[in-house]
Enzyme design. Structure first.
Site, short mmCIF file in Angstrom:
data_model
loop_
_atom_site.label_atom_id
_atom_site.label_comp_id
_atom_site.label_asym_id
_atom_site.label_seq_id
_atom_site.Cartn_x
_atom_site.Cartn_y
_atom_site.Cartn_z
N HIS A 54 0.85 -1.19 0.00
CA HIS A 54 0.00 0.00 0.00
C HIS A 54 0.89 1.25 0.00
CE1 HIS A 54 0.41 -0.71 4.49
NE2 HIS A 54 0.88 0.53 4.37
P1 TYD Z 1 -1.76 -2.66 7.52
O1 TYD Z 1 -1.23 -1.29 7.70
O2 TYD Z 1 -2.55 -2.94 6.29
O3 TYD Z 1 -0.56 -3.68 7.66
P2 TYD Z 1 0.51 -4.20 6.61
O4 TYD Z 1 0.76 -3.13 5.63
O5 TYD Z 1 1.72 -4.48 7.42
O6 TYD Z 1 0.00 -5.41 5.99
O7 TYD Z 1 -2.59 -3.04 8.81
C1 TYD Z 1 -3.14 -4.34 9.00
C2 TYD Z 1 -4.45 -4.19 9.74
O8 TYD Z 1 -4.24 -3.57 11.01
C3 TYD Z 1 -5.45 -3.31 8.99
O9 TYD Z 1 -6.72 -3.92 9.15
C4 TYD Z 1 -5.44 -2.02 9.72
C5 TYD Z 1 -5.01 -2.38 11.13
N1 TYD Z 1 -4.18 -1.32 11.75
C6 TYD Z 1 -4.72 -0.55 12.75
O10 TYD Z 1 -5.89 -0.73 13.17
N2 TYD Z 1 -3.96 0.42 13.33
C7 TYD Z 1 -2.68 0.64 12.92
O11 TYD Z 1 -1.99 1.55 13.49
C8 TYD Z 1 -2.13 -0.15 11.87
C9 TYD Z 1 -0.73 0.05 11.37
C10 TYD Z 1 -2.93 -1.12 11.30
#
Ligand code: TYD
Length: 147
Positions: A54
């Protein structure tokens, strides 16, 4: 503001070292170019998968390999750059606007992430096709601002 790869930096984290061991300190706005609103960390990271996939519109982040080693691949819609993180006394500073993929290269690794803003799903671009469109409109906006 549009940030290019020249704004991505690996900075040293001030560290005190003595016979007891090491202590590394990051002060928001001093050692890294933003105030820290949130921290989170990736652990129990499955080495056969990737995280990220992302981009963020406004969020600045700092990545520290607290334990183990990581590969972070950044893409700006045209070019990509590969960064390797394997020291708890260095921090990768990532401005907003880059597509990223994160790989853990070792079992038991822990990646600390410092973030300039609280969690906002609206700051994410989660589809690469959308990201490519976003980059185009953002660059048009940037050129207009310059003119
Ligand atoms: P995401 O940022 O998509 O993780 P990655 O890029 O490492 O795969 O986050 C994964 C899940 O966690 C998504 O459902 C959003 C949630 N999340 C939060 O609720 N708060 C946060 O601070 C972060 C980073 C993620």
């Amino acid at each position: 503001m549009v940030y290019g790869f020249e704004s991505v930096k690996i900075v040293e984290i001030p560290t005190t070292v003595d016979k007891r061991g090491c202590l590394s300190i990051i002060e928001g706005g001093l050692d890294i170019p933003f105030n820290i609103a949130r921290i989170y960390y990736l652990w129990n990271f499955n080495t056969s998968t990737t995280r990220g996939g992302h981009a963020h519109k406004e969020l600045w982040q700092g990545f520290v390999a607290i334990h183990g080693s990581f590969r972070i691949v950044l893409n700006d819609g045209v070019d990509s750059m590969d960064y390797s993180l394997n020291r708890p006394d260095t921090c990768l500073i990532l401005p907003p606007g880059f597509w990223r993929e994160i790989f853990s290269l070792s079992d038991g690794s822990v990646l600390l992430v410092l973030a300039s803003r609280l969690y906002e799903e609206s700051d994410y671009i989660r589809l690469y096709a959308e990201y490519v469109e976003y980059i185009k409109t953002r660059q048009i906006g940037f050129e207009n601002n310059v003119d």
